[in-house]
Design a protein around this motif. Structure first.
Motif, short mmCIF file in Angstrom:
data_model
loop_
_atom_site.label_atom_id
_atom_site.label_comp_id
_atom_site.label_asym_id
_atom_site.label_seq_id
_atom_site.Cartn_x
_atom_site.Cartn_y
_atom_site.Cartn_z
N VAL A 81 0.87 -1.17 0.00
CA VAL A 81 0.00 0.00 0.00
C VAL A 81 0.91 1.22 0.00
O VAL A 81 1.75 1.37 0.88
CB VAL A 81 -0.91 0.00 1.25
CG1 VAL A 81 -1.65 1.32 1.38
CG2 VAL A 81 -1.86 -1.18 1.21
N ASP A 82 0.76 2.09 -0.99
CA ASP A 82 1.73 3.18 -1.15
C ASP A 82 1.23 4.16 -2.21
O ASP A 82 0.52 3.76 -3.13
CB ASP A 82 3.08 2.58 -1.62
CG ASP A 82 4.30 3.39 -1.20
OD1 ASP A 82 4.23 4.63 -1.27
OD2 ASP A 82 5.31 2.77 -0.84
N ALA A 83 1.62 5.43 -2.09
CA ALA A 83 1.37 6.38 -3.17
C ALA A 83 2.39 6.20 -4.29
O ALA A 83 2.15 6.62 -5.43
CB ALA A 83 1.44 7.82 -2.64
N GLY B 246 -2.93 1.85 -4.39
CA GLY B 246 -2.87 3.24 -3.94
C GLY B 246 -1.90 4.10 -4.74
O GLY B 246 -1.75 5.30 -4.47
N ILE B 247 -1.23 3.49 -5.73
CA ILE B 247 -0.20 4.19 -6.50
C ILE B 247 -0.81 5.36 -7.28
O ILE B 247 -1.78 5.20 -8.03
CB ILE B 247 0.48 3.23 -7.50
CG1 ILE B 247 1.04 1.99 -6.79
CG2 ILE B 247 1.56 3.96 -8.31
CD1 ILE B 247 2.12 2.25 -5.79
N ARG B 248 -0.25 6.54 -7.09
CA ARG B 248 -0.75 7.72 -7.81
C ARG B 248 0.35 8.74 -8.07
O ARG B 248 0.06 9.88 -8.42
CB ARG B 248 -1.91 8.34 -7.05
CG ARG B 248 -1.57 8.72 -5.61
CD ARG B 248 -2.84 8.95 -4.80
NE ARG B 248 -2.55 9.44 -3.46
CZ ARG B 248 -2.19 8.67 -2.42
NH1 ARG B 248 -2.06 7.37 -2.57
NH2 ARG B 248 -1.96 9.20 -1.25
N ALA B 249 1.60 8.37 -7.88
CA ALA B 249 2.70 9.30 -8.15
C ALA B 249 3.87 8.51 -8.75
O ALA B 249 4.98 8.53 -8.26
CB ALA B 249 3.13 10.00 -6.86
N ALA B 250 3.56 7.78 -9.84
CA ALA B 250 4.59 6.96 -10.49
C ALA B 250 5.23 7.74 -11.63
O ALA B 250 4.53 8.26 -12.49
CB ALA B 250 3.99 5.66 -11.01
N THR B 251 6.55 7.81 -11.65
CA THR B 251 7.25 8.45 -12.75
C THR B 251 7.40 7.45 -13.90
O THR B 251 7.19 6.25 -13.73
CB THR B 251 8.66 8.87 -12.31
OG1 THR B 251 9.36 7.70 -11.88
CG2 THR B 251 8.60 9.88 -11.17
N ALA B 252 7.78 7.96 -15.10
CA ALA B 252 7.98 7.10 -16.27
C ALA B 252 9.01 6.01 -15.95
O ALA B 252 8.84 4.84 -16.31
CB ALA B 252 8.40 7.93 -17.47
N HIS B 253 10.10 6.39 -15.27
CA HIS B 253 11.13 5.41 -14.91
C HIS B 253 10.54 4.30 -14.05
O HIS B 253 10.82 3.10 -14.26
CB HIS B 253 12.28 6.10 -14.17
CG HIS B 253 13.22 5.14 -13.48
ND1 HIS B 253 14.04 4.29 -14.18
CD2 HIS B 253 13.44 4.88 -12.16
CE1 HIS B 253 14.74 3.55 -13.31
NE2 HIS B 253 14.38 3.90 -12.08
N GLN B 254 9.70 4.69 -13.11
CA GLN B 254 9.13 3.66 -12.22
C GLN B 254 8.13 2.77 -12.96
O GLN B 254 8.05 1.57 -12.68
CB GLN B 254 8.47 4.32 -11.01
CG GLN B 254 9.47 5.10 -10.17
CD GLN B 254 9.13 5.05 -8.69
OE1 GLN B 254 9.39 4.07 -8.01
NE2 GLN B 254 8.53 6.11 -8.19
N GLY C 201 -5.70 9.71 -2.00
CA GLY C 201 -5.32 8.36 -1.58
C GLY C 201 -6.42 7.52 -0.97
O GLY C 201 -7.61 7.84 -1.04
N LEU C 202 -5.99 6.41 -0.36
CA LEU C 202 -6.90 5.40 0.18
C LEU C 202 -7.53 5.85 1.49
O LEU C 202 -7.01 6.72 2.19
CB LEU C 202 -6.11 4.11 0.42
CG LEU C 202 -5.59 3.41 -0.83
CD1 LEU C 202 -4.35 2.57 -0.50
CD2 LEU C 202 -6.67 2.54 -1.44
N THR C 203 -8.65 5.19 1.82
CA THR C 203 -9.29 5.43 3.11
C THR C 203 -8.89 4.31 4.08
O THR C 203 -8.49 3.22 3.65
CB THR C 203 -10.83 5.39 2.97
OG1 THR C 203 -11.22 4.05 2.67
CG2 THR C 203 -11.32 6.33 1.87
#
Ligand code: MN
Ligand code: MN
Length: 271
Positions: free
Chosen positions: A120-122, A157-165, A218-220
């Motif tokens: 679970v992570d942004a 919960g992912i919502r800040a992934a860069t192209a590299h990631q 994000g998540l609740t």
């Protein structure tokens, strides 16, 4: 050396390190803040699964590991957590920054074949290196996947992934769950054993402002509690990135304590 755990018992283990954090420091104080909230006289230790952590001798607070820094920190976490689990105990590790998950999973990998990790992570935390550090809190799951320590890595919960990631996720076969499916745990088709790695920044900052940096959308708590209660064959968990210096009115500490309570109860009860 923490106290040994009896087989089937569950230990709470603090990992007070934030040297691998590239954001604002402060998560080293996380374990103390979580204990303050968990053992606060304003609350109690009853979980919603019916276990009272204050009334079972199968729950132990193991205290904090002393961590010397750098590679020694990783080696200590790997060997101590590994020893506890090898002897039949179950561990809820509280950070600390997210770098701790790599040494933890280095110990789980050989013990649990076919392990699925639900993260679970942004953020995917899949950077090959971040600001020159291959062991930063932005990189633990790149190391985990490179070493083939787990069968599946499922990220919610992912919502800040860069192209590299995103490239890294594709390269390693990491499953990033689409927002529309965050509530649909059955669609994830999880199989035991499962390890849960919860970065508090996966929650919306409205519920967990005490992280650095907060990421909106994000998540609740209810969504994540569903995972805690329902993933099949839970064998262990970590809860990371609480930064008490950024908390507001102790709400993130209280959420972390709630999660610890339910994780411990779930590990005691089983499926
Ligand atoms: Mn994160
Ligand atoms: Mn993380």
């Amino acid at each position: 050396m923490p106290m040994p755990l009896a087989s089937g018992a569950v230990g709470l283990l603090g990992l007070p390190t934030d040297e691998a954090s590239t954001a604002a420091k402060g998560s080293a104080a996380g374990p103390a803040a979580i204990r303050d909230a968990l053992f606060s006289e304003a609350s109690n230790l009853s979980s919603e699964l019916g276990v009272d952590l204050g009334r079972t001798d199968r729950f132990l607070d193991l205290g904090d590991l002393e961590l010397a820094g750098g590679a020694a920190t990783r080696e200590r976490i790997e060997s101590e957590v590994g020893e506890l689990v090898r002897l039949g105990g179950r561990v809820v590790s509280v950070g600390g920054d997210h770098s701790v998950s790599y040494p933890i999973l280095r110990s789980y990998g050989p013990m649990f074949q076919e392990l699925t990790v639900v993260q679970v992570d942004a953020h995917p935390d899949l950077y090959d290196q971040f600001e020159g550090d291959r062991f930063s809190h932005a990189s633990p799951f790149a190391r985990v996947m490179e070493e083939g320590l787990v069968r599946r890595l499922v990220q919610v919960g992912i919502r800040a992934a860069t192209a590299h990631q995103l490239d890294q996720a594709e390269r390693f076969g990491v499953e990033i769950v689409a927002r529309a499916d965050w509530l649909e745990i059955d669609r994830l088709e999880l199989e035991p054993p499962v390890y849960l790695s919860i970065d508090l920044d996966g929650f919306d900052p409205a519920f967990a402002p005490g992280v650095s940096p907060p990421e909106s959308g994000g998540l609740t708590p209810n969504q994540v509690l569903e995972l805690v209660w329902r993933v099949p064959g839970l064998v262990g968990a970590d809860l990371v990135e609480l930064n008490p210096s950024r908390d507001v009115g102790g709400v993130t500490g209280a959420l972390a304590a709630k999660l610890v309570k339910e994780l411990v109860a779930r590990l005691l009860i089983g499926d």
